[in-house]
Design a protein around this motif. Structure first.
Motif, short mmCIF file in Angstrom:
data_model
loop_
_atom_site.label_atom_id
_atom_site.label_comp_id
_atom_site.label_asym_id
_atom_site.label_seq_id
_atom_site.Cartn_x
_atom_site.Cartn_y
_atom_site.Cartn_z
N GLY A 197 53.07 43.50 38.77
CA GLY A 197 52.93 42.67 37.58
C GLY A 197 53.58 41.31 37.77
O GLY A 197 53.06 40.29 37.33
N LEU A 198 54.72 41.27 38.44
CA LEU A 198 55.38 39.99 38.72
C LEU A 198 54.52 39.10 39.60
O LEU A 198 54.63 37.87 39.55
N GLN A 199 53.66 39.69 40.42
CA GLN A 199 52.77 38.93 41.29
C GLN A 199 51.42 38.65 40.64
O GLN A 199 50.56 38.02 41.25
N GLY A 200 51.22 39.12 39.42
CA GLY A 200 49.98 38.84 38.70
C GLY A 200 48.80 39.66 39.15
O GLY A 200 47.66 39.22 39.06
N ARG A 201 49.06 40.86 39.59
CA ARG A 201 47.96 41.71 40.05
C ARG A 201 47.28 42.38 38.86
O ARG A 201 47.92 42.75 37.88
N SER A 202 45.98 42.56 38.98
CA SER A 202 45.20 43.17 37.90
C SER A 202 45.35 44.70 37.96
O SER A 202 45.85 45.26 38.93
#
Length: 179
Positions: A67-72
């Protein structure tokens, strides 16, 4: 668990920085760097997990890091595929999604959107729709300054317009043919 977080973050950071650098290079180096990127990304996607890692990982922490890396949410399929290949226990999607949502709370901030743009990274469209305009504006401002700085660095380089050693096999020789 830390193995998964470190593997994902280090490979993703390295490959995105290398991709950003390869845009400004010319000549034969672009195909070589592209080949290296494909090799690294192939290693990243085919990296298998052990059955112990599939069973013992704290999937909430792994989801938080994603989530911190913006993954879906679709990224969970990578873990499921890797664990299925080694015959391990299927990862816990509910825990992973809870952790990912917590990580997205930090990813979906104006400061983070600006920082991603300023450092030349892509911003992933995984944030909730309320307040998205502010996030897009912050990212656009950061991206503007990144592009401006990149262009200034290019113009400050000793050979900004392609003259110099190694360009088409010859260097710039203002007083003759290089002897």
């Amino acid at each position: 668990m830390n193995y998964l977080i470190e593997l994902n973050s280090s490979i993703a950071d390295f490959s995105s920085k290398l991709a950003n650098k390869s845009v400004s290079l010319s000549g034969m180096t672009i195909p070589l760097i592209s080949a290296a990127l494909l090799t690294l990304s192939g290693c990243a996607t085919t990296q298998s997990l052990t059955p112990e890692q599939c069973q013992d990982s704290n999937w909430q922490e792994v989801g938080y890091a994603d989530g911190l890396q913006g993954r879906s949410g679709a990224y969970f399929g990578h873990y499921a595929d890797r664990c299925a290949r080694v015959g391990g226990v299927m990862p816990n999607r509910i825990q992973w999604e809870q952790g990912r949502l917590q990580g997205l709370k930090k990813y979906c901030t104006e400061l983070n959107a600006y920082k991603l743009g300023r450092e030349g990274y892509d911003w992933q469209p995984v944030c909730p729709l309320e307040g998205i305009e502010k996030l897009e504006e912050a990212y656009a401002q950061g991206r503007y300054y990144y592009i401006r700085q990149r262009d200034l660095d290019y113009l400050r380089s000793p050979y900004p317009f392609g003259y110099g050693p190694g360009r088409f096999g010859y260097g710039y020789h203002p007083f003759g043919f290089g002897w």
